[in-house]
Design an enzyme around this catalytic site. Structure first.
Site, PDB file in Angstrom:
ATOM      1  N   TYR A  55     -39.686  -8.335   5.633  1.00  0.00           N
ATOM      2  CA  TYR A  55     -38.514  -8.465   6.502  1.00  0.00           C
ATOM      3  C   TYR A  55     -38.889  -9.230   7.753  1.00  0.00           C
ATOM      4  CZ  TYR A  55     -34.374  -6.128   4.806  1.00  0.00           C
ATOM      5  OH  TYR A  55     -33.217  -5.838   4.140  1.00  0.00           O
ATOM      6  N   GLU A  57     -36.347 -10.377  10.336  1.00  0.00           N
ATOM      7  CA  GLU A  57     -35.145 -10.661  11.143  1.00  0.00           C
ATOM      8  C   GLU A  57     -35.542 -11.187  12.520  1.00  0.00           C
ATOM      9  OE1 GLU A  57     -33.494  -6.848  10.314  1.00  0.00           O
ATOM     10  OE2 GLU A  57     -31.594  -7.737   9.695  1.00  0.00           O
ATOM     11  N   ASP A 201     -22.195 -32.748   5.659  1.00  0.00           N
ATOM     12  CA  ASP A 201     -22.784 -31.844   4.674  1.00  0.00           C
ATOM     13  C   ASP A 201     -23.479 -32.741   3.652  1.00  0.00           C
ATOM     14  OD1 ASP A 201     -23.456 -30.220   2.609  1.00  0.00           O
ATOM     15  OD2 ASP A 201     -21.516 -29.210   2.436  1.00  0.00           O
ATOM     16  N   THR A 228     -28.347 -28.270   1.447  1.00  0.00           N
ATOM     17  CA  THR A 228     -29.039 -27.286   0.622  1.00  0.00           C
ATOM     18  C   THR A 228     -30.398 -27.874   0.286  1.00  0.00           C
ATOM     19  OG1 THR A 228     -27.887 -28.197  -1.295  1.00  0.00           O
ATOM     20  CG2 THR A 228     -27.027 -26.149  -0.373  1.00  0.00           C
ATOM     21  N   LYS A 231     -31.185 -29.229  -4.444  1.00  0.00           N
ATOM     22  CA  LYS A 231     -30.576 -30.292  -5.260  1.00  0.00           C
ATOM     23  C   LYS A 231     -31.534 -31.484  -5.293  1.00  0.00           C
ATOM     24  CE  LYS A 231     -25.794 -28.766  -4.433  1.00  0.00           C
ATOM     25  NZ  LYS A 231     -25.692 -27.914  -3.238  1.00  0.00           N
ATOM     26  N   ARG A 237     -33.692 -22.542  -3.883  1.00  0.00           N
ATOM     27  CA  ARG A 237     -32.293 -22.351  -3.466  1.00  0.00           C
ATOM     28  C   ARG A 237     -32.288 -21.913  -2.003  1.00  0.00           C
ATOM     29  NH1 ARG A 237     -28.355 -22.899  -7.003  1.00  0.00           N
ATOM     30  NH2 ARG A 237     -29.299 -23.674  -8.891  1.00  0.00           N
TER      31      ARG A 237
HETATM   32  N1  DSN Z   1     -22.033 -26.059  -6.736  1.00  0.00           N
HETATM   33  C1  DSN Z   1     -22.537 -27.231  -6.068  1.00  0.00           C
HETATM   34  C2  DSN Z   1     -22.290 -28.448  -6.867  1.00  0.00           C
HETATM   35  O1  DSN Z   1     -22.442 -28.355  -8.069  1.00  0.00           O
HETATM   36  O2  DSN Z   1     -21.994 -29.501  -6.338  1.00  0.00           O
HETATM   37  C3  DSN Z   1     -22.040 -27.340  -4.711  1.00  0.00           C
HETATM   38  O3  DSN Z   1     -22.181 -26.116  -4.096  1.00  0.00           O
END
Ligand code: DSN
Length: 418
Positions: A55, A57, A201, A228, A231, A237
């Site tokens: 933890y 925080e 974003d 994120t 990707k 993640r």
């Molecule tokens: N679910 C993602 C996508 O496939 O683009 C975006 O959050």
């Protein structure tokens, strides 16, 4: 690690069998969902490490629990590397994933009811860009811009008109299903003209910005960039909020204690690893090849009579209008390609007359295939298979032959970490 998998096999054979099944699936098929990727093997190691026990925080040097000497070290590493990779003044690496990351920005910088200008979901925006079904869509007054019907791209004059009319507090660009690049200069001018915060974003293309193959919004003076980490960046993640120093305190307070409790330190260790990898020459080459592969695949599909939304691609993805191209809705197209182990996802297209679970298209992207080492000639092969399958969705013999060919083809390409 192997010892732990041996334990898992012995003590929970059901979960172990599913895990092995997923490994086999990832090895045997071609992953073309544009938001998916194969993470670095070191990332898998960090995710399964003892950092998951801790933890933490708070933030480095200011935590609510003891025993933080190593967690502080990895979070500082992740933050410093994020700042170096994205050339920004401040980085928060704690958001648990993409939705939390965007929510933290809205809730930290705005008041409920404030107006946000963002891209409509059905035209390529994300759920967190104000879709009415989302909590954020109910809490803030989202004005959603749409793409131009003439060519499917963003109409910046219209975005400006929308901004002047609605006076948003935040102007957001970025997408989840839009195959074109963004004119950041125009977006920044529009945000400045109405005195709004400028935000991108970059979740889909964060890795391509990091690798230098796509433009960096901070080079155009943007205030906030979110991305994120799983990707095109090939990390775990997770999510990051990157911003100007002047917004740092509001963003940090919004992530914790505003929105979240304990950060996932195993993911933060993995983000640190990812951001070091992102600075390598190999990653720059990877980011370049993702775009080359995308262009070659899009051109090859169009040569074979497929209709693509916007007529092509400038990034890592393309959206195929499967109704116009093959007379199939996106769900049937996705399921047909699943039969040969080519994984895509059904996708609504701009002004889609069909519902989201039976939309008019599919989305295809090249980050994962490029990670496995696929190059231009492989994209031509993929285009052949995709078009043959979608032209013959009822021909089980042809699909079965292609499935065998896909499996043999995939045998040539390693999956990192498996
Ligand atoms: N679910 C993602 C996508 O496939 O683009 C975006 O959050």
């Amino acid at each position: 690690m192997t010892a732990n998998l041996d334990l898992l096999e012995k003590n929970d054979p059901s979960v172990f069998a599913a895990l092995r099944g997923e490994e086999a699936r990832q090895r045997a098929g071609i992953e073309l969902i544009p938001s998916e990727n194969y993470t670095f093997p070191e990332v898998l190691a960090a995710l399964g490490s003892v950092f998951t026990n801790k933890y933490s925080e708070g933030y480095p040097g200011r935590r609510y629990y003891g025993g933080q000497e190593y967690t502080d070290e990895i979070e500082n590493l992740a933050r410093d590397r994020a700042k170096a990779v994205f050339r920004c003044e401040h980085a928060n690496v704690q958001p648990l994933s993409g939705s939390a990351m965007n929510q933290a920005v809205y809730l930290g910088l705005l008041e409920p009811g404030d107006t946000i200008l963002a891209m409509d979901l059905s035209h390529g925006g994300h759920l967190t860009h104000g879709a009415p079904v989302s909590h954020m869509g109910k809490m803030f007054n989202f004005v959603r811009y749409v793409t131009d019907p003439s060519d499917g791209s963003i109409n910046y004059d219209q975005v400006r008109k929308d901004a002047l009319e609605h006076k948003p507090k935040l102007v957001l660009c970025g997408y989840t299903s839009y195959p074109r690049d963004i004119d950041y200069e125009k977006f920044k001018d529009i945000a400045d003209e109405v005195g709004a915060v400028s935000m991108t974003d970059a979740s889909h293309f964060g890795g391509l910005v990091a690798g230098g193959s796509m433009k960096n919004p901070f080079d155009f003076g943007f205030d906030v960039v979110t991305t994120t980490t799983h990707k095109s960046l090939r990390g775990p993640r997770g999510g990051m909020v990157l911003c100007k120093k002047s917004l740092a305190s509001k963003i940090d307070k919004s992530v914790f204690p505003g929105l979240q409790g304990g950060p996932h330190m195993n993911a933060i260790a993995a983000i640190a690893i990812t951001l070091q990898k992102a600075q390598s020459a190999e990653f720059k080459q990877y980011a370049k090849q993702v775009l080359i592969n995308s262009k070659v695949l899009a051109d090859a599909l169009m040569d074979r009579q497929a209709t693509l939304v916007t007529g092509g691609t400038e990034n890592h993805m393309m959206v195929v209008d499967t109704v116009a191209s093959f007379g199939l809705d996106g769900r049937v197209a996705e399921e047909t390609l699943d039969k040969v182990q080519i994984t895509t996802n059904k996708q609504i297209i701009p002004d889609d007359p069909n519902p989201p679970l039976r939309p008019s298209g599919i989305r295809i992207g090249t980050p994962a295939a490029t990670t496995r080492g696929m190059v231009e000639e492989d994209m031509l092969q993929l285009a052949d298979w995709i078009v043959t399958c979608l032209q013959n969705p009822e021909d089980d013999a042809a699909l079965s032959n292609i499935r065998s060919d896909v499996e043999a083809f995939c045998g040539r390409f390693q999956v990192p970490g498996i």
